[in-house]
Design an enzyme around this catalytic site. Sequence first.
Site, PDB file in Angstrom:
ATOM      1  N   SER A 126       0.924  -1.254  -0.170  1.00  0.00           N
ATOM      2  CA  SER A 126       0.076  -0.036  -0.236  1.00  0.00           C
ATOM      3  C   SER A 126       0.867   1.281  -0.069  1.00  0.00           C
ATOM      4  O   SER A 126       2.090   1.287   0.593  1.00  0.00           O
ATOM      5  CB  SER A 126      -0.834   0.044   1.014  1.00  0.00           C
ATOM      6  OG  SER A 126      -1.473   1.290   1.629  1.00  0.00           O
ATOM      7  N   TYR A 137      -2.148  -1.492  10.929  1.00  0.00           N
ATOM      8  CA  TYR A 137      -2.608  -2.009   9.684  1.00  0.00           C
ATOM      9  C   TYR A 137      -1.349  -1.504   8.648  1.00  0.00           C
ATOM     10  O   TYR A 137      -0.867  -2.433   7.830  1.00  0.00           O
ATOM     11  CB  TYR A 137      -3.830  -1.549   9.103  1.00  0.00           C
ATOM     12  CG  TYR A 137      -3.978  -1.502   7.526  1.00  0.00           C
ATOM     13  CD1 TYR A 137      -4.175  -2.575   6.964  1.00  0.00           C
ATOM     14  CD2 TYR A 137      -3.682  -0.397   6.912  1.00  0.00           C
ATOM     15  CE1 TYR A 137      -4.281  -2.593   5.560  1.00  0.00           C
ATOM     16  CE2 TYR A 137      -3.690  -0.265   5.508  1.00  0.00           C
ATOM     17  CZ  TYR A 137      -3.937  -1.412   4.702  1.00  0.00           C
ATOM     18  OH  TYR A 137      -4.072  -1.546   3.511  1.00  0.00           O
ATOM     19  N   LYS A 189       1.580  -3.989   6.424  1.00  0.00           N
ATOM     20  CA  LYS A 189       2.116  -3.584   5.236  1.00  0.00           C
ATOM     21  C   LYS A 189       3.622  -3.425   5.057  1.00  0.00           C
ATOM     22  O   LYS A 189       4.360  -4.090   4.212  1.00  0.00           O
ATOM     23  CB  LYS A 189       1.539  -2.638   4.408  1.00  0.00           C
ATOM     24  CG  LYS A 189      -0.194  -3.093   4.337  1.00  0.00           C
ATOM     25  CD  LYS A 189      -0.585  -4.216   3.366  1.00  0.00           C
ATOM     26  CE  LYS A 189      -1.697  -4.152   3.303  1.00  0.00           C
ATOM     27  NZ  LYS A 189      -2.086  -5.613   2.558  1.00  0.00           N
TER      28      LYS A 189
HETATM   29  C1  UD1 Z   1      -6.799   4.802   3.699  1.00  0.00           C
HETATM   30  C2  UD1 Z   1      -6.112   4.245   4.834  1.00  0.00           C
HETATM   31  C3  UD1 Z   1      -4.732   3.698   4.089  1.00  0.00           C
HETATM   32  C4  UD1 Z   1      -5.306   2.360   3.268  1.00  0.00           C
HETATM   33  C5  UD1 Z   1      -6.415   2.943   2.053  1.00  0.00           C
HETATM   34  C6  UD1 Z   1      -6.972   1.635   1.840  1.00  0.00           C
HETATM   35  C7  UD1 Z   1      -6.196   5.862   6.607  1.00  0.00           C
HETATM   36  C8  UD1 Z   1      -5.554   6.802   7.454  1.00  0.00           C
HETATM   37  N1  UD1 Z   1      -5.527   5.259   5.680  1.00  0.00           N
HETATM   38  O1  UD1 Z   1      -6.357   5.563   3.038  1.00  0.00           O
HETATM   39  O2  UD1 Z   1      -3.859   2.913   5.071  1.00  0.00           O
HETATM   40  O3  UD1 Z   1      -4.143   1.698   2.519  1.00  0.00           O
HETATM   41  O4  UD1 Z   1      -7.392   3.342   3.114  1.00  0.00           O
HETATM   42  O5  UD1 Z   1      -7.911   1.795   0.747  1.00  0.00           O
HETATM   43  O6  UD1 Z   1      -7.329   5.490   6.874  1.00  0.00           O
HETATM   44  N2  UD1 Z   1     -12.245  10.877   3.729  1.00  0.00           N
HETATM   45  C9  UD1 Z   1     -13.444  11.907   4.029  1.00  0.00           C
HETATM   46  N3  UD1 Z   1     -14.446  11.277   4.546  1.00  0.00           N
HETATM   47  C10 UD1 Z   1     -14.759   9.931   4.782  1.00  0.00           C
HETATM   48  C11 UD1 Z   1     -13.489   9.155   4.397  1.00  0.00           C
HETATM   49  C12 UD1 Z   1     -12.505   9.667   3.841  1.00  0.00           C
HETATM   50  O7  UD1 Z   1     -13.216  13.083   3.916  1.00  0.00           O
HETATM   51  O8  UD1 Z   1     -15.725   9.500   5.143  1.00  0.00           O
HETATM   52  C13 UD1 Z   1     -11.130  11.551   3.124  1.00  0.00           C
HETATM   53  C14 UD1 Z   1      -9.755  11.259   3.878  1.00  0.00           C
HETATM   54  O9  UD1 Z   1      -9.490  12.190   4.683  1.00  0.00           O
HETATM   55  C15 UD1 Z   1      -8.938  11.241   2.629  1.00  0.00           C
HETATM   56  C16 UD1 Z   1      -9.832  10.871   1.454  1.00  0.00           C
HETATM   57  O10 UD1 Z   1     -11.099  11.116   1.857  1.00  0.00           O
HETATM   58  O11 UD1 Z   1      -8.567  12.576   2.498  1.00  0.00           O
HETATM   59  C17 UD1 Z   1      -9.424   9.093   1.074  1.00  0.00           C
HETATM   60  O12 UD1 Z   1      -9.912   8.557   2.597  1.00  0.00           O
HETATM   61  P1  UD1 Z   1      -9.777   7.041   2.359  1.00  0.00           P
HETATM   62  O13 UD1 Z   1     -10.896   6.414   1.263  1.00  0.00           O
HETATM   63  O14 UD1 Z   1     -10.130   6.575   3.713  1.00  0.00           O
HETATM   64  O15 UD1 Z   1      -8.325   6.412   1.983  1.00  0.00           O
HETATM   65  P2  UD1 Z   1      -6.907   6.914   2.560  1.00  0.00           P
HETATM   66  O16 UD1 Z   1      -6.995   7.721   3.974  1.00  0.00           O
HETATM   67  O17 UD1 Z   1      -6.053   7.647   1.792  1.00  0.00           O
END
Ligand code: UD1
Length: 353
Positions: free
Chosen positions: A137, A162, A166
């Site tokens: 990842s 997690y 990785k």
């Molecule tokens: C997350 C994990 C990462 C993992 C990946 C798998 C965290 C901190 N990181 O990545 O380790 O490998 O998922 O897919 O959890 N967001 C919102 N609202 C939400 C959910 C997310 O605003 O309800 C935003 C987050 O702040 C981020 C973006 O959307 O900016 C993407 O988030 P997400 O889909 O959870 O992925 P990552 O955080 O990049």
Amino acid sequence: MSRTLSADETCVLVTGGAGFIGSHTVVELLERGYQVVIVDDLSNSSPVAVDRIKTIVGPEAAQNLTFYEANVLDRDALERIFSAHRIDRVIHFAGFKAVGESVQKPLEYYHNNIENTLVLCDVMRQHGCKSIIFSSSATVYGDPDALPLTEESPKKPATNPYGWTKWMIEQILTDFHTADPEWNVVLLRYFNPIGAHPSGLIGEDPKGIPNNLVPYVAQTAIGKRDTVHVFGGDYDTPDGTGVRDYIHVCDLATGHVAALAWMNGKTGVEIFNLGTGTGTSVLEIIRAFSAACGHEIPYVIEDRRAGDVTANYADCTKAREMMGWEAKFDIDDMCRDSWNWQSKNPDGYATAQ
Ligand code: UD1
């Protein structure tokens, strides 16, 4: 050198092959003529996904698929599978993947993800199979110093168990190759996989409240959630929301097939980023998804989520130059296919026949 094999004489064991990325990869493998053995304990997936894989590829290719319901920690089960099939390569997806849960249950995460890799590799080597592709990842890059991220960008301390699993499994597999140069290891660092198979038959089916953005947006679009909670509007990005490199899961699937072809006959350890090279903000995702589903998706901007980075996106030059692979789908395609899956399967696989 490992043996050079054509696709139709290659048997690939896919751990976690009924899961989100695994199921899409199995479709791609079967369509390219590979023989596939799935081992999945269905703890976070459904047997319906396996049936749907067969529907997508058709009866002839489906004959090349064998499914075992088993946990990769179960050494006896793995022994039986490796004795029943001549496994040539392994793609290792199986593992726990919920970031927040990993903070609450570190013992379970380290035990499951790391120990299952050790058991798998031990059984592999006993059966003379030393070729493995591992689902890593972009989380291993942590908070980046510079963008885009290349494979040479430094690994940073993970922010949760997690992420550490990785990080550590990458190191473990690298150490295996140092000790025994016959190992053939490919570490694929995924950016943010979203989308679904264009058929709408397989897709992401999170249990409970989704942690990741796009499944949450999709459930809001279908009316299961009231509003999207945007985690932070004050990042140093063009619109203040977090930026990620979203990649269509079908592109990720072709990335695995490209890696299989590339590693054929080689030994060594190689790392590839799998992304698109394009950063997209949370608000851009919400807009693209609104266009895909045909109505505005409500959202509210809230505080930042602990552990989130401002932005990350990949430099995918290495995968293009060495494996001849690049992503083909854009954000609109990804949102269209996520919506197609969500609208055809509002409860995921739960109510599927
Ligand atoms: C997350 C994990 C990462 C993992 C990946 C798998 C965290 C901190 N990181 O990545 O380790 O490998 O998922 O897919 O959890 N967001 C919102 N609202 C939400 C959910 C997310 O605003 O309800 C935003 C987050 O702040 C981020 C973006 O959307 O900016 C993407 O988030 P997400 O889909 O959870 O992925 P990552 O955080 O990049």
